[in-house]
Design an enzyme around this catalytic site. Sequence first.
Site, PDB file in Angstrom:
ATOM      1  N   HIS A  35      -6.196   2.120  15.630  1.00 20.40           N
ATOM      2  CA  HIS A  35      -7.402   1.788  14.873  1.00 20.40           C
ATOM      3  C   HIS A  35      -7.010   0.896  13.704  1.00 20.40           C
ATOM      4  O   HIS A  35      -5.829   0.671  13.446  1.00 20.40           O
ATOM      5  CB  HIS A  35      -8.118   3.053  14.391  1.00 20.40           C
ATOM      6  CG  HIS A  35      -7.239   3.988  13.631  1.00 20.40           C
ATOM      7  ND1 HIS A  35      -6.361   4.855  14.257  1.00 20.40           N
ATOM      8  CD2 HIS A  35      -7.065   4.193  12.307  1.00 20.40           C
ATOM      9  CE1 HIS A  35      -5.706   5.556  13.350  1.00 20.40           C
ATOM     10  NE2 HIS A  35      -6.105   5.165  12.145  1.00 20.40           N
TER      11      HIS A  35
ATOM     12  N   GLU B  12      -7.608  11.762  12.773  1.00 22.21           N
ATOM     13  CA  GLU B  12      -8.353  11.382  11.572  1.00 22.21           C
ATOM     14  C   GLU B  12      -9.862  11.385  11.844  1.00 22.21           C
ATOM     15  O   GLU B  12     -10.363  10.540  12.575  1.00 22.21           O
ATOM     16  CB  GLU B  12      -7.934   9.980  11.132  1.00 22.21           C
ATOM     17  CG  GLU B  12      -6.447   9.803  10.937  1.00 22.21           C
ATOM     18  CD  GLU B  12      -6.066   8.363  10.613  1.00 22.21           C
ATOM     19  OE1 GLU B  12      -6.974   7.532  10.420  1.00 22.21           O
ATOM     20  OE2 GLU B  12      -4.865   8.059  10.573  1.00 22.21           O
TER      21      GLU B  12
ATOM     22  N   HIS C  83     -10.584   8.906  14.901  1.00 20.54           N
ATOM     23  CA  HIS C  83      -9.427   8.213  15.448  1.00 20.54           C
ATOM     24  C   HIS C  83      -8.391   9.292  15.742  1.00 20.54           C
ATOM     25  O   HIS C  83      -7.733   9.793  14.838  1.00 20.54           O
ATOM     26  CB  HIS C  83      -8.931   7.149  14.476  1.00 20.54           C
ATOM     27  CG  HIS C  83     -10.006   6.145  14.143  1.00 20.54           C
ATOM     28  ND1 HIS C  83     -10.368   5.832  12.862  1.00 20.54           N
ATOM     29  CD2 HIS C  83     -10.817   5.434  14.959  1.00 20.54           C
ATOM     30  CE1 HIS C  83     -11.361   4.946  12.898  1.00 20.54           C
ATOM     31  NE2 HIS C  83     -11.658   4.705  14.159  1.00 20.54           N
TER      32      HIS C  83
ATOM     33  N   TYR D   9     -17.484   1.204   3.522  1.00 18.11           N
ATOM     34  CA  TYR D   9     -16.038   1.451   3.607  1.00 18.11           C
ATOM     35  C   TYR D   9     -15.328   0.128   3.857  1.00 18.11           C
ATOM     36  O   TYR D   9     -15.773  -0.677   4.687  1.00 18.11           O
ATOM     37  CB  TYR D   9     -15.783   2.444   4.738  1.00 18.11           C
ATOM     38  CG  TYR D   9     -14.348   2.771   4.977  1.00 18.11           C
ATOM     39  CD1 TYR D   9     -13.582   3.402   3.998  1.00 18.11           C
ATOM     40  CD2 TYR D   9     -13.733   2.470   6.187  1.00 18.11           C
ATOM     41  CE1 TYR D   9     -12.254   3.702   4.227  1.00 18.11           C
ATOM     42  CE2 TYR D   9     -12.411   2.769   6.424  1.00 18.11           C
ATOM     43  CZ  TYR D   9     -11.672   3.386   5.437  1.00 18.11           C
ATOM     44  OH  TYR D   9     -10.350   3.684   5.661  1.00 18.11           O
TER      45      TYR D   9
ATOM     46  N   HIS E  13      -2.954   0.873  12.748  1.00 16.72           N
ATOM     47  CA  HIS E  13      -2.340   2.185  12.658  1.00 16.72           C
ATOM     48  C   HIS E  13      -2.457   2.947  13.966  1.00 16.72           C
ATOM     49  O   HIS E  13      -3.487   2.910  14.631  1.00 16.72           O
ATOM     50  CB  HIS E  13      -3.128   2.942  11.561  1.00 16.72           C
ATOM     51  CG  HIS E  13      -2.516   4.200  11.096  1.00 16.72           C
ATOM     52  ND1 HIS E  13      -3.237   5.177  10.465  1.00 16.72           N
ATOM     53  CD2 HIS E  13      -1.253   4.662  11.150  1.00 16.72           C
ATOM     54  CE1 HIS E  13      -2.457   6.173  10.140  1.00 16.72           C
ATOM     55  NE2 HIS E  13      -1.240   5.879  10.553  1.00 16.72           N
TER      56      HIS E  13
ATOM     57  N   HIS F 183       0.827  -1.201   0.000  1.00 15.96           N
ATOM     58  CA  HIS F 183       0.000   0.000   0.000  1.00 15.96           C
ATOM     59  C   HIS F 183       0.856   1.244   0.000  1.00 15.96           C
ATOM     60  O   HIS F 183       1.802   1.306   0.784  1.00 15.96           O
ATOM     61  CB  HIS F 183      -0.743   0.107   1.344  1.00 15.96           C
ATOM     62  CG  HIS F 183      -1.952  -0.690   1.470  1.00 15.96           C
ATOM     63  ND1 HIS F 183      -3.188  -0.215   1.129  1.00 15.96           N
ATOM     64  CD2 HIS F 183      -2.141  -1.927   1.948  1.00 15.96           C
ATOM     65  CE1 HIS F 183      -4.083  -1.143   1.386  1.00 15.96           C
ATOM     66  NE2 HIS F 183      -3.488  -2.196   1.876  1.00 15.96           N
TER      67      HIS F 183
HETATM   68 FE   LIG Z   1      -5.390   5.891  10.241  1.00 20.67          FE
END
Ligand SMILES: [Fe+2]
Length: 456
Positions: A385, A355, A379, A364, A349, A306
């Site tokens: 999260h 965020e 978050h 999502y 993460h 990613h």
């Molecule tokens: Fe994040």
Amino acid sequence: MDQISPDTADPNGLSADHNQLKYMPGFGNDFETEALPGALPQGMNSPQKCAYGLYGEQLSGTAFTAPSHQNERTWCYRIRPSVKHSGRYRKIDLPYWKSAPHVVDDVISLGQYRWDPVPHTEEKLTWLTGMRTMTTAGDVNTQVGMASHIYLVTQSMRDAYFYSADSELLIVPQEGRLRFCTELGVIDLEPKEIAILPRGLVYRVKVIEGPARGFVCENYGQKFELPGRGPIGANCMANRRDFKTPVAHFEDREAASTLTIKWCGQFHETKIGHSPLDVVAWHGNYAPVKYDLRNYCPIGAILFDHPDPSIFTVLTAPSGVPGTANIDFVLFRERWMVMEDTFRPPWYHKNIMSELMGNIYGQYDAKPQGFVPGGMSLHNMMLPHGPDNEAFEGASNADLKPNKLDKTMSFMFETRFPQHLTEFAAKEAPLQGDYIDCWDTLEKKFDGTPEGTWNK
Ligand SMILES: [Fe+2]
């Protein structure tokens, strides 16, 4: 020349047919537009006498001495100068629209939060009374940080106008259609589009199709701009030509009216006898703009792994620290997932940035359940999260054929500052008490076996 026939149903209004509205393409261009021929001076800004008896006035969006590539200002030629719109001010209360710093002690324990859509009620709400602040970050007085809001609008502003001296507003509709009649022209806005209204721009908001609900990022800091694309090059992501700025349109209308100003987190009202939307012609690069999110061309992984989600940045509002945004506006939309031997949803993460996400439509990929259109999640700084158990199990065991994420559009307001919940967000908005449980069923997988899919 642009003339729009009056809407007899709305003494303030224009025709409901938004196809009549005209826009100019580009982002940050030096535009010029006039609603009457010859209204715009050519070759100079301040003639001794302007055409049509207009007044020349400059709206400065940056300091006079800002570097030329960042310098933003617009010259307006208007029926009356703005100072004529400014009587004695009276402080008024809009109790649901909060500004940073706004730290409410013990409003709620620290945590990851998620909300269902804030429902409409029977209450008649305008753009001003229907604004519901969810979070604040930074400090409006020192022009850093932001606030996030939900708007619930059922009623047009009539003989009422507004501007924010504190902020530019990034508007993300989720339901209904609104018309923003501004000093510099008219913007119609519906879901899958966004708009930016600059600091200091006077406008009123009309409901074209209600009820209307959406999200607002109130940016106290430096203006939103397009992110640098680096090695990606000159194309893709958000392209400049897809941004639309309205042509000049003016109202020559005398009626007892109010003008409300948001100034350092407070609201002040003054009475005026006419519409302040009286700019007949203008030129410059400080102007409202809209953008259709369906034009956003995502870039992503095409073999394995990613990039960071910053690859999906639509707009960024810089802070003083290079590469560290006051706010990034990031879009998660339809795209193909083709990565081989890769856990495809967002990874787990913890982040120094905070965020705040909203769902415009669809599902999502990291949260198949519970994060619904109109809903939000937060978050915050350094709170962990990631995918819920359903997403983890599904993605860990999926057949990794090319797969299209379809019918999905969520976004993130990401800021370098921690976001503080308002009392409304903690106590009145539909906060999901069980959100943290979505990670509850994640299992211990460690079994002493060294093989993963990558080293087989
Ligand atoms: Fe994040």
